[in-house]
Motif scaffolding. Structure first.
Motif, PDB file in Angstrom:
ATOM      1  N   HIS A 558      15.428  45.522  74.977  1.00  0.00           N
ATOM      2  CA  HIS A 558      15.907  46.892  74.804  1.00  0.00           C
ATOM      3  C   HIS A 558      14.788  47.797  74.284  1.00  0.00           C
ATOM      4  N   ALA A 559      13.930  47.251  73.428  1.00  0.00           N
ATOM      5  CA  ALA A 559      12.804  48.035  72.916  1.00  0.00           C
ATOM      6  C   ALA A 559      11.868  48.461  74.041  1.00  0.00           C
ATOM      7  N   LEU A 560      11.834  47.682  75.127  1.00  0.00           N
ATOM      8  CA  LEU A 560      11.009  48.010  76.288  1.00  0.00           C
ATOM      9  C   LEU A 560      11.765  48.881  77.292  1.00  0.00           C
ATOM     10  N   ARG A 561      12.895  49.450  76.854  1.00  0.00           N
ATOM     11  CA  ARG A 561      13.716  50.342  77.679  1.00  0.00           C
ATOM     12  C   ARG A 561      14.401  49.629  78.833  1.00  0.00           C
ATOM     13  N   ARG A 562      14.612  48.316  78.685  1.00  0.00           N
ATOM     14  CA  ARG A 562      15.439  47.579  79.647  1.00  0.00           C
ATOM     15  C   ARG A 562      16.828  47.470  79.009  1.00  0.00           C
ATOM     16  N   ASP A 563      17.736  48.277  79.477  1.00  0.00           N
ATOM     17  CA  ASP A 563      18.985  48.562  78.779  1.00  0.00           C
ATOM     18  C   ASP A 563      19.786  47.301  78.428  1.00  0.00           C
ATOM     19  N   GLN A 564      19.991  47.090  77.119  1.00  0.00           N
ATOM     20  CA  GLN A 564      20.838  46.024  76.602  1.00  0.00           C
ATOM     21  C   GLN A 564      21.838  46.599  75.588  1.00  0.00           C
ATOM     22  N   ALA A 565      22.138  47.904  75.734  1.00  0.00           N
ATOM     23  CA  ALA A 565      22.907  48.605  74.709  1.00  0.00           C
ATOM     24  C   ALA A 565      24.288  47.981  74.491  1.00  0.00           C
ATOM     25  N   ARG A 566      25.016  47.696  75.574  1.00  0.00           N
ATOM     26  CA  ARG A 566      26.373  47.139  75.421  1.00  0.00           C
ATOM     27  C   ARG A 566      26.341  45.780  74.743  1.00  0.00           C
ATOM     28  N   LEU A 567      25.390  44.955  75.101  1.00  0.00           N
ATOM     29  CA  LEU A 567      25.293  43.632  74.485  1.00  0.00           C
ATOM     30  C   LEU A 567      24.922  43.754  73.012  1.00  0.00           C
ATOM     31  N   LEU A 568      23.974  44.615  72.694  1.00  0.00           N
ATOM     32  CA  LEU A 568      23.571  44.782  71.299  1.00  0.00           C
ATOM     33  C   LEU A 568      24.718  45.339  70.455  1.00  0.00           C
ATOM     34  N   TRP A 569      25.450  46.293  71.011  1.00  0.00           N
ATOM     35  CA  TRP A 569      26.620  46.809  70.289  1.00  0.00           C
ATOM     36  C   TRP A 569      27.615  45.681  70.019  1.00  0.00           C
ATOM     37  N   GLY A 570      27.882  44.873  71.032  1.00  0.00           N
ATOM     38  CA  GLY A 570      28.836  43.779  70.862  1.00  0.00           C
ATOM     39  C   GLY A 570      28.386  42.762  69.835  1.00  0.00           C
ATOM     40  N   LEU A 571      27.103  42.408  69.845  1.00  0.00           N
ATOM     41  CA  LEU A 571      26.584  41.459  68.855  1.00  0.00           C
ATOM     42  C   LEU A 571      26.645  42.048  67.450  1.00  0.00           C
ATOM     43  N   MET A 572      26.371  43.344  67.336  1.00  0.00           N
ATOM     44  CA  MET A 572      26.460  44.004  66.033  1.00  0.00           C
ATOM     45  C   MET A 572      27.886  43.953  65.484  1.00  0.00           C
ATOM     46  N   VAL A 573      28.866  44.263  66.317  1.00  0.00           N
ATOM     47  CA  VAL A 573      30.263  44.240  65.872  1.00  0.00           C
ATOM     48  C   VAL A 573      30.659  42.828  65.450  1.00  0.00           C
ATOM     49  N   LEU A 574      30.254  41.835  66.219  1.00  0.00           N
ATOM     50  CA  LEU A 574      30.584  40.454  65.864  1.00  0.00           C
ATOM     51  C   LEU A 574      29.950  40.079  64.529  1.00  0.00           C
ATOM     52  N   GLU A 575      28.705  40.447  64.351  1.00  0.00           N
ATOM     53  CA  GLU A 575      28.012  40.151  63.092  1.00  0.00           C
ATOM     54  C   GLU A 575      28.731  40.775  61.901  1.00  0.00           C
TER      55      GLU A 575
END
Length: 579
Positions: A558-575
């Protein structure tokens, strides 16, 4: 509408009941009471909407032979009162819950088959031995969590209330992470905590002091398509349902997304009452998903005022933790944050009732994924469909797991395997397979549980006309071609609502109620900093379920602008949801 809790089969200290009461206070701020007997207790935090002067809980039979608490609304309670009166039973006041115990005395366990509304009911019957009975409404609009052990049963409307009643601290269920990745939530019956379950749609739990039996709803054969199910009849049905769901004296809010489903409700409500206000959530900055213009058109067409609430980027790190806490169980959909902010604003403006359009797409075939699944190959459509529902496709989320966790799941039953079984159950058509699956599994777990928890966190009752039993029955009898026909979806509802919505809404492209997570989570934003902090100190990786290297890889992508926004949001909520 309330929050309920209790225990049965063993003695529990009154301090535990007070703790369960305190844990659920936001959902029942008006009155908090509990009653305890020999090895049982029932409690209720009341949000008083229908006849606040009556209907105090727990309810008690005049002879002390039965007690009950209930969360929800019974919309046919006045017809039930008339039926009871014909049998010589007088019910004081105009509260819907007051009919439950006398109706149970008249019909026994079958009384719930005659209830029309949304509910979770707990009843202790002391006649001829003691029994605890729990019921969930046909779509589990109202959540009820429970733990059944050799000692007995504890239950609560919210996981936090149940934790207060349990004698041991919460432990993460090893299957919960896999459920979450596959469903974006925990499906009906599942829980984040080991040993804890939730009532599925239409389920009943009975404990007789010795053992627990969980009874599924009686199977209802698939009805034959009925050509008389016309748009005109659907319009009349929806008008009738909205009318009897809006009889209370308190003013009414309606969530206006800018789409068909909520616009129809707004106009129907405005035709019945003069105290209706629309609410819409928008997001700071210009986003392609912005629907404010459509919401304003819908409000103007209905003739109601519209309050617009804006979510600002700077607020996100402060909004997300309380949103996750209010959910009580992880939900990966970013628009949960929009719903949380919406209900907060509705409560701040002193509304206690809000109508929402949830369920219309699952009842009448409104999602694009239905057209895609109907056109897919017979051998692959189920896997492809479930990939559209999961946080990321199955092969992708499996790569996030540790080798040990993959081996554990492969030795048992993975969430995907169980979902494939449910989606493959026989039905008259592929479309009905899809709609039945969504109606009984996806809708309750992902949408209705979110609605219940986030609205009640702000003492607001969410009402769902499209989830009424009569609407479900109508939808099941509607011919497939009136629900999905090629690329045209839910045509029967579009035709039924034609006069109720403005031209701008009628001709727009459908999009879901959403939150622009991809824009807000761009590297360098406040949300990006928050998510990297949360996942950088991850407890999730220490559980042995998610591989640390896999999470680092997602962040780097995601830092390289390869979109992982939905996955990162989901992992954040789970955490943030972990016990």
């Amino acid at each position: 509408m309330c929050r309920i809790y209790g225990y049965f089969g063993f003695d529990l200290d009154a301090r535990a009941m007070r703790a369960a009461r305190a844990a659920q206070l936001p959902g029942g701020p008006d009155r908090q009471e509990y009653v305890r007997g020999e090895d049982w207790g029932l409690g209720c935090n009341r949000l008083a909407i229908q006849d606040p002067a009556h209907g105090s809980q727990p309810f008690a039979a005049a002879d002390g032979s039965a007690y009950a608490v209930f969360n929800g609304e019974i919309y046919n309670f006045r017809a039930i009162r008339e039926e009871l009166a014909a049998h010589g039973v007088h019910v004081e006041g105009d509260s819907d819950g007051s009919v439950l115990l006398p109706y149970y005395a008249l019909h026994g366990d079958r009384f719930v088959d005659r209830l029309e509304g949304m509910y979770a009911i707990a009843l202790v019957d002391l006649r001829q031995g003691r029994r605890l009975k729990l019921w969930s409404d046909p779509l589990a609009v109202k959540s009820l969590y429970y733990e059944a052990t050799a000692r007995g049963v504890t239950f609560s409307s919210e996981p936090g209330g149940l934790t207060a009643l349990r004698t041991r601290g919460p432990r993460l269920d090893p299957y919960a992470v896999d459920h979450y990745m596959n469903w974006q939530c925990l499906p009906p019956g599942a829980s984040l905590h080991a040993g804890v379950a939730s009532l599925r749609p239409g389920e009943q739990l009975v404990h007789d002091g010795r053992s627990v039996v969980v009874r599924p709803p009686r199977p209802v054969p698939a009805p034959a398509p009925d050509e008389s199910r016309t748009p005109e009849r659907l319009g009349t049905l929806l008008s009738d349902e909205v009318a009897r769901m809006s009889l209370q004296s308190a003013p009414v809010a309606v969530q206006l997304s800018g789409g068909l489903d909520s616009a129809v409700l707004a106009t129907l409500l405005a035709g019945r009452r003069r105290d209706v206000t629309g609410f819409h959530v928008t997001h700071e900055g210009g986003h392609p998903s912005n629907e404010e213009g459509y919401a304003r058109e819908a409000a103007a067409h209905a003739g109601i005022p519209l309050d617009v609430v804006e979510i600002r980027e700077a607020e996100l790190p402060e909004l997300i933790p309380p949103m996750v806490a209010a959910l009580g169980t992880p939900n990966a959909t970013p628009h949960a944050l929009s719903a949380y902010v919406l209900f907060k604003a509705i409560a701040e403006r002193s509304f206690r009732v809000c109508f929402v359009g949830d369920g219309a797409d699952e009842q009448f075939g409104g999602y694009r994924r239905y057209s895609t699944a109907l056109a897919a190959d017979a051998d692959t459509w189920r896997e492809q469909y479930l990939d559209r529902l999961s946080l990321v496709p199955y092969a992708r989320y499996r790569r996030l797991y540790t080798p040990e966790y993959r081996a554990f799941l492969d030795a048992g039953t993975s969430s995907r395997r169980r979902a494939l079984e449910l989606l493959g159950l026989p039905a008259p058509s592929r479309l009905e397979q899809l709609l039945t699956f969504d109606r009984l599994h996806k809708l309750p777990g992902l949408n209705l549980r979110k609605l219940d928890h986030l609205s009640m966190a702000h003492a607001v009752e969410g009402r769902v006309p499209y989830c009424q039993p009569a609407v479900t029955d109508f939808a099941r009898r509607t011919p497939d071609a009136l629900k999905v026909s090629g690329s045209r979806r839910k045509p029967i509802l579009w035709d039924a609502g034609r006069a109720l919505i403005p031209e701008a809404v009628r001709t727009r492209t459908k999009q879901p109620f959403t939150f622009p997570v991809d824009a807000f989570l761009a590297p360098g934003t406040k949300l990006w900093e928050f998510v990297t902090d949360v996942l950088g100190a991850s407890r999730l990786r220490s559980t042995g379920f998610i591989a640390e290297a896999a999470v680092r890889e997602v962040l780097a992508e995601h830092a390289l602008r390869r979109d992982q926004a939905r996955l990162l949001w989901g992992l954040m909520v789970l955490e943030l949801s972990l016990p």
